[in-house]
Motif scaffolding. Sequence first.
Motif, mmCIF file in Angstrom:
data_model
loop_
_atom_site.group_PDB
_atom_site.id
_atom_site.type_symbol
_atom_site.label_atom_id
_atom_site.label_comp_id
_atom_site.label_asym_id
_atom_site.label_seq_id
_atom_site.Cartn_x
_atom_site.Cartn_y
_atom_site.Cartn_z
ATOM 1 N N GLN A 385 3.956 11.433 -2.312
ATOM 2 C CA GLN A 385 4.345 10.464 -1.540
ATOM 3 C C GLN A 385 4.767 9.459 -1.872
ATOM 4 N N LEU A 386 3.705 8.815 -2.935
ATOM 5 C CA LEU A 386 3.780 7.527 -3.434
ATOM 6 C C LEU A 386 5.006 7.111 -4.131
ATOM 7 N N PHE A 387 5.289 8.286 -4.965
ATOM 8 C CA PHE A 387 6.418 8.288 -5.970
ATOM 9 C C PHE A 387 7.928 8.428 -5.321
ATOM 10 N N ALA A 388 7.809 9.133 -4.026
ATOM 11 C CA ALA A 388 9.160 9.362 -3.312
ATOM 12 C C ALA A 388 9.482 8.363 -2.924
ATOM 13 N N ASP A 389 8.736 7.168 -2.591
ATOM 14 C CA ASP A 389 8.943 5.754 -1.994
ATOM 15 C C ASP A 389 8.948 4.756 -2.798
ATOM 16 N N PRO A 390 10.167 4.271 -3.302
ATOM 17 C CA PRO A 390 10.061 2.989 -4.460
ATOM 18 C C PRO A 390 9.506 1.995 -4.015
ATOM 19 N N LEU A 392 6.580 1.731 -2.301
ATOM 20 C CA LEU A 392 5.270 1.804 -2.084
ATOM 21 C C LEU A 392 4.800 2.039 -3.773
ATOM 22 N N THR A 393 5.800 2.640 -4.467
ATOM 23 C CA THR A 393 5.479 2.737 -5.922
ATOM 24 C C THR A 393 5.438 1.547 -6.416
ATOM 25 N N ASP A 394 6.295 0.472 -6.207
ATOM 26 C CA ASP A 394 6.206 -0.989 -6.585
ATOM 27 C C ASP A 394 4.983 -1.709 -6.050
ATOM 28 N N LEU A 395 4.800 -1.204 -4.786
ATOM 29 C CA LEU A 395 3.440 -2.046 -4.220
ATOM 30 C C LEU A 395 2.083 -1.457 -4.893
ATOM 31 N N ALA A 396 2.081 -0.403 -5.651
ATOM 32 C CA ALA A 396 0.812 -0.027 -6.213
ATOM 33 C C ALA A 396 0.660 -0.226 -7.592
ATOM 34 N N LYS A 397 0.763 -1.636 -7.880
ATOM 35 C CA LYS A 397 1.164 -2.247 -9.252
ATOM 36 C C LYS A 397 -0.311 -2.787 -9.776
ATOM 37 N N ASN A 398 -1.267 -2.912 -8.936
ATOM 38 C CA ASN A 398 -2.404 -3.259 -9.333
ATOM 39 C C ASN A 398 -3.821 -2.538 -8.955
ATOM 40 N N PRO A 399 -4.848 -2.627 -9.265
ATOM 41 C CA PRO A 399 -6.188 -2.032 -8.795
ATOM 42 C C PRO A 399 -6.405 -2.117 -7.320
ATOM 43 N N LEU A 400 -6.330 -3.303 -7.083
ATOM 44 C CA LEU A 400 -6.559 -3.403 -5.467
ATOM 45 C C LEU A 400 -5.642 -2.896 -4.693
ATOM 46 N N LEU A 401 -4.241 -3.129 -4.823
ATOM 47 C CA LEU A 401 -3.476 -2.775 -3.810
ATOM 48 C C LEU A 401 -3.530 -0.962 -3.961
ATOM 49 N N ILE A 402 -3.560 -0.612 -4.982
ATOM 50 C CA ILE A 402 -3.510 1.080 -5.059
ATOM 51 C C ILE A 402 -4.819 1.647 -4.548
ATOM 52 N N THR A 403 -5.748 0.866 -4.620
ATOM 53 C CA THR A 403 -7.142 1.328 -4.075
ATOM 54 C C THR A 403 -6.750 1.354 -2.338
ATOM 55 N N ILE A 404 -6.397 0.391 -1.890
ATOM 56 C CA ILE A 404 -5.910 0.302 -0.384
ATOM 57 C C ILE A 404 -5.194 1.279 0.140
#
Length: 900
Positions: A385-390, A392-404
């Motif tokens: 799901q994450l890598f299918a949505d550019p 979201l992929t870009d949003l998950a760029k640091n530990p805090l955001l990918i944790t959320i």
Amino acid sequence: MSPDPEQKPTPTLEERLTDAVFKLIVACSGGYALYNLYLEDIPKAAIAGLIAFGSGLVTSFGQGLMTQLSDRMKQRGDSVGKFANQSLDSTVEKTLTRLTGFHAQYLEALKTHCYNLNVEGYKGRLPRLVLENVYVPLRVNLEAQQNTLQLGGSQTIWNLLPKQQDSKQTFPHRLMAIIADPGYGKTTLMRFLTLSFANENYKDYQAKELIPVLLLFREIYPQIQSQHQPPLPQLIVEQVQKLPRCSELQTSRSWFDEQLMQGKCLIMLDGLDEVPEAQRERVSQWANWQMQNYPTQFILTSRPHGFDRDLFVGVQPIDVLDFNNDQKRRFIEQWYRFITWELTWKSHWQESQYDPNPQNRLTREQAEAESHAQAQRAADDLSRQLFADPNLTDLAKNPLLITIIAATHEGSENLPSQRIPLYREIFKLLLEYRPNRRDTRLTIDNAEDNQRILQKLALALTGAGKTQFSPQQGVEWIKDRFTEVYKGNTLTPKAFFQEIQQVSGLLAGGEGELYEFTHKTFQEYLAAQELRASEGGANKIREKFTDPNWEEVVYFFAVADPTPLIKAALEDPTNLYTLQLARRLANDNSQVDETLRQALLDRLQQQEPASAKVRLEQRFRHLTALSDTTALSDPITWGEYQLFLRDQKDQQFHSWAEDRLITPEQSDHLVTDIHWEDARWFCAWLSTQSHLAPGDDVYDYRLPTLEEYEATPRNTAPLQPWTTDPSQPGNALWVVQQRIPDRYANLVNYLATAQWKDADRETDKMMLEAVGQAAVERGYLKLEEIRNFPCEDLRLIDQLWVKFSGGKFGFSIQKQIYVECGGKLDGKYPGEEIWERFGDRVGWRKDGNWLSYSHMDPSPLSSPRGIFPRGLCGMLGGGWWLGVRDGYCNLFSRTKTCRL
């Protein structure tokens, strides 16, 4: 009579008096039994001072009997006595520290202190996170600086710390400042280093042993009075005594001073930006002085605005880089492995132990195996799901955001439909929870009011068609809302922008530059929320529905209730853009009426040319069945093939197929004149498109065999069979969709995302399961099991490896190389020379030596052909070497029988 060499001379009065003083001090310090040890630890300078002190006592005693006292002698005696007392106090302190085992107890306290990962400010559903279990090393980049060593490319912090083999006090990067925006894990990195040096995991990175000291600026800055005060050892002692289990320890300032001067410490000064601005310069000068004064390793951390490099000498700034896709995948897998055990299977295992029937009790190994399997399925689903949505992929760029993001997925499993709650949580965290946990709070201390101001800014930016703004322009846009929200007089609109940039990290720029939101979707989400709160918001969205520049704003506004826009799109069936946006909204909201969904697909199908993505989806909804598990598609068009080429160009899919430019006029024409290798890469890409697969089943995509094609009536010219002559192009591209066992889902995912070593380990698991439970429990294959390995599973495993590696990896590839080296497909060992030749060809040997698994390069671009799969080496009974040789010789023989 000559003197007896063994006889000790009679001590003088001064010596006897000094000895008595020693005994008195030792007795007061805890017992006469330590007397000899103290004598050994006390340096000569201190002994000399004590002797002088003893002599002074004698003199003072004599003078006390006299009527007059010499002021000069008394002053001299006081000075010497003071020096002696200081020397003695320091020595006693250090000796007591050593004797009480302070160092070991201090490290144990640090393990307790840094054991948990604290997602600061996050209030979601999280168990206690163990730092070591979920931590993903950050990539850092050393800035180029004059007179410093420039290291090219990204690396981890371990590359910059001194190594075990380095000579004493060798620190290639002794003074470092890690500079990064909020959420990039600076504090977590410091805690991870502290834990690694406390539990000796630093040895895994060949790092030099250092004593970790973690000091938080937000806790120590009130005590810093000047450049020199307080001394670093004193501050360390005060902070150590606040640690759990350290309050009663015999902590010595002199002992820490000695370790610092000998370069044995790693001093971590965390969060310079959290010092109030009025005191930050003084605190920076203090930190710089300590760094220059003590020849040991220092690491300082700060957000960009808090670090003034002009106040530091020789300190190398280190940038923290965005998570790459490999780091994101690693985080997701480690996250789910830990979360699934802690939230689900740990309690299942514990509860089962109370079952009166022993057969119903889970062993820990069984529970962990089930937990790992469930975690892997969840991790694979989130990755897809994450890598299918550019976005979201870009949003998950640091530990805090990918944790959320991971926590949101864990709670709902459908990530796209949860984008609104996801962004709501991000803004609540960054505008309230997180700042309020620190001393650097926002003046407006609640998320709702801060967000209302930012919403006005975001909508104005979007309406102006901009993403950047000057502070002056920003003030004009927000001044009315700012006055409405904030009733105080200590914050100005310009200072508000500065706080949002420095504390929350939602804005970037400033300081003479233009501001912008740190992620474009933050601006789009806020603009949508502003419209949702306004009376005419729905009309504005309807007006902007046809404007591609407003697509994400429209999406955020309408995804919760997309029905009005879907109906609006159906009213204008000629507008392909609005139909596609309506379809996206429908796909991300499961409550949309099925009749509307089908109407959208029908209208999209009627477009000329139709959307390639819709055509492809429709194509795989209407297949010609070949068997219970396989079905054949109609020929693929150039427009559909171009979707694959675009993903390849955008690095959403990694392959080595040749680029081919397709003009729009050709988009509805059938694919012709492509080579077998390009067609196979297209099939590999199809496996990553989860929306093509019906239901929750696992599917593979491949080219049809000539028999499969000829078994289906066709009105077009016959297919030029790639299967018999791969060098010749086919005149059209058909694809077989094949349902495969669910247990292969992980292997497909690893191969599709080029995680070759993970795929290799998964292949081990698949081969054991294919043979049976006995092999699974045993953990390896017997030679007889290899000789009779199921052909269907062997063909499927090989087919997946060959396809996703572009023909570089797979058992059939290895068999071909083996035969080319002189090997026979009879299951017999061919001899040492041929086996070594094979090892050289596939990269299992180098310079005449067999390589360990960890030294193999998993990249198809640089690895020798046939290097994978190699996991079979660890799955064979008997001696390792004999098992590898005979196992592979029998496997190659089996590939011939199974017609690979």
